[in-house]
Design a protein around this motif. Sequence first.
Motif, PDB file in Angstrom:
ATOM      1  N   TYR A 151       0.895  -1.159   0.000  1.00 30.18           N
ATOM      2  CA  TYR A 151       0.000   0.000   0.000  1.00 30.18           C
ATOM      3  C   TYR A 151       0.930   1.204   0.000  1.00 30.18           C
ATOM      4  O   TYR A 151       1.585   1.488   1.007  1.00 30.18           O
ATOM      5  N   LEU A 152       0.997   1.872  -1.132  1.00 32.19           N
ATOM      6  CA  LEU A 152       1.979   2.939  -1.342  1.00 32.19           C
ATOM      7  C   LEU A 152       1.320   4.165  -1.954  1.00 32.19           C
ATOM      8  O   LEU A 152       0.491   4.043  -2.842  1.00 32.19           O
ATOM      9  N   GLN A 216       4.208 -10.840   2.989  1.00 34.85           N
ATOM     10  CA  GLN A 216       5.001  -9.611   3.103  1.00 34.85           C
ATOM     11  C   GLN A 216       4.103  -8.421   2.790  1.00 34.85           C
ATOM     12  O   GLN A 216       3.238  -8.505   1.911  1.00 34.85           O
ATOM     13  N   ALA A 217       4.335  -7.310   3.487  1.00 31.66           N
ATOM     14  CA  ALA A 217       3.561  -6.096   3.247  1.00 31.66           C
ATOM     15  C   ALA A 217       4.498  -4.893   3.264  1.00 31.66           C
ATOM     16  O   ALA A 217       5.254  -4.703   4.220  1.00 31.66           O
ATOM     17  N   SER A 218       4.460  -4.095   2.190  1.00 32.99           N
ATOM     18  CA  SER A 218       5.256  -2.874   2.095  1.00 32.99           C
ATOM     19  C   SER A 218       4.324  -1.679   2.231  1.00 32.99           C
ATOM     20  O   SER A 218       3.300  -1.605   1.540  1.00 32.99           O
ATOM     21  N   LEU A 219       4.703  -0.731   3.096  1.00 33.80           N
ATOM     22  CA  LEU A 219       3.856   0.421   3.373  1.00 33.80           C
ATOM     23  C   LEU A 219       4.659   1.710   3.296  1.00 33.80           C
ATOM     24  O   LEU A 219       5.747   1.816   3.879  1.00 33.80           O
ATOM     25  N   SER A 220       4.132   2.687   2.572  1.00 36.37           N
ATOM     26  CA  SER A 220       4.747   4.012   2.559  1.00 36.37           C
ATOM     27  C   SER A 220       3.745   5.047   2.071  1.00 36.37           C
ATOM     28  O   SER A 220       2.983   4.788   1.136  1.00 36.37           O
ATOM     29  N   THR A 230      -2.369  -0.173  -4.249  1.00 32.29           N
ATOM     30  CA  THR A 230      -2.674  -1.226  -3.280  1.00 32.29           C
ATOM     31  C   THR A 230      -2.804  -2.526  -4.058  1.00 32.29           C
ATOM     32  O   THR A 230      -3.645  -2.640  -4.953  1.00 32.29           O
ATOM     33  N   ARG A 231      -1.968  -3.482  -3.718  1.00 30.01           N
ATOM     34  CA  ARG A 231      -1.921  -4.725  -4.493  1.00 30.01           C
ATOM     35  C   ARG A 231      -1.600  -5.888  -3.562  1.00 30.01           C
ATOM     36  O   ARG A 231      -0.737  -5.777  -2.690  1.00 30.01           O
ATOM     37  N   ILE A 232      -2.306  -6.984  -3.758  1.00 34.36           N
ATOM     38  CA  ILE A 232      -2.054  -8.214  -3.003  1.00 34.36           C
ATOM     39  C   ILE A 232      -1.926  -9.359  -3.987  1.00 34.36           C
ATOM     40  O   ILE A 232      -2.782  -9.544  -4.856  1.00 34.36           O
ATOM     41  N   GLU A 233      -0.865 -10.125  -3.860  1.00 31.06           N
ATOM     42  CA  GLU A 233      -0.634 -11.302  -4.696  1.00 31.06           C
ATOM     43  C   GLU A 233      -0.610 -12.529  -3.792  1.00 31.06           C
ATOM     44  O   GLU A 233       0.264 -12.659  -2.943  1.00 31.06           O
ATOM     45  N   LEU A 234      -1.590 -13.399  -3.961  1.00 31.32           N
ATOM     46  CA  LEU A 234      -1.646 -14.641  -3.208  1.00 31.32           C
ATOM     47  C   LEU A 234      -1.110 -15.759  -4.091  1.00 31.32           C
ATOM     48  O   LEU A 234      -1.552 -15.914  -5.238  1.00 31.32           O
TER      49      LEU A 234
END
Length: 291
Positions: A151-152, A216-220, A230-234
Motif C-alpha cells: 500500500y503505497l 510480506q507487506a510494504s507500506l509508505s 494497493t496490491r495483493i498477490e496470493l
Amino acid sequence: MSTTTPVEVGLIGAGPWARTMHARMLAAGPETRLAAVWARRASAAREVAEPYGTVVAGTLEELFDRCEAVAFAVPPAVQAELAVRAAKAGKALLLEKPLGPDLASARAVADAVADAGVVSQMVLTKRYHPSTRDFLRRAAQLEITGARSCYLHGAFLGGEFATGWRLEQGALLDLGPHLLDLLDAAIGPITGIRGTGDPRRWVELTCEHENGAVSQASLSGSVLLPRARTRIELLGPAGELVFDTSDIDHEECWPILRAEFAAAVRSGRSGELNAARGLRLQELLDAATPR
C-alpha cells in the motif's frame, strides 16, 4: 420504529475527510440523515454542515442529544477519547482506523463499546467494495503458501492529508490497518508479525499466518507515484490470485457502507467490521511497530 426511518447520525470532525466523505455520505441517505456536526472549531464545523442544511452543535452533549449514532472523522487520539464518551452515552459508533493512537487507547474504546452494548462499525473503506468481497470469496477457496502486498502513495509529501498525526506516526498506523485487515481476512489469522524500517518513510512487514502461510507487506505514504497503489498477490500450488485496487471507484463503497451501518443500528447487531476487529488490527500494529 420503522426500519425505513433514517438513522440520525452526528458527525464529529471538520477536516478534509469529514468534508469529502463522511458528511456527503451520511447526508445522501436514504438510510441515514446527517443530524448535526460538531468540531472544536465552530467555524470549521459550519463549513461542513451548511452545504447539507444541518445544524452545528455547540457542545458534544448537544450533538449526542440530536443523534442516535456518531461518526468520527478526527485524529486517532481524539477519536479514542470521544468514542468512549459516545459509547457511554449509548450511541452507535462509526469509527475510523486506527481505533486509537496506541494499543491501550484502542482497548479502552473496544471495552467501552462492549460494556455499553452499542453497535460499532469500522470505516475500512476497501472492504465495502464489491471487488474486494469477490477477492475474499475467491481467496477462501485457495490453498495459499505465501503472499506479497503493498500500500503505497505520496500523500504524506504534501497536500491536505499530510496532517500532523500521519506525518508523526507514518504509514504503519494510517495504511497498515487496511492492508493487515485484508491479509488477515484473505489468507487466515495472522499469528506473528515483525516490522522493519521507518514508518514515516517505508516500513516492511512479515506476517506468519495460522495456516502456515507467510506474507510480506510494504507500506509508505512518502513515495511519489502517479496514483495510490494497493496490491495483493496470493500464491500457492494452484496458481496466483491478484487483487489490485487501481481500477476501484471508491464512490461505490459509500452506499454499501452507509446501508450496512444503518442496518446494524436498526437491528442492534454489529457486523464483523466492528470495534473488536479494530482492536485486533491495533494489536497487530502494536506488535509490528519497529522498536
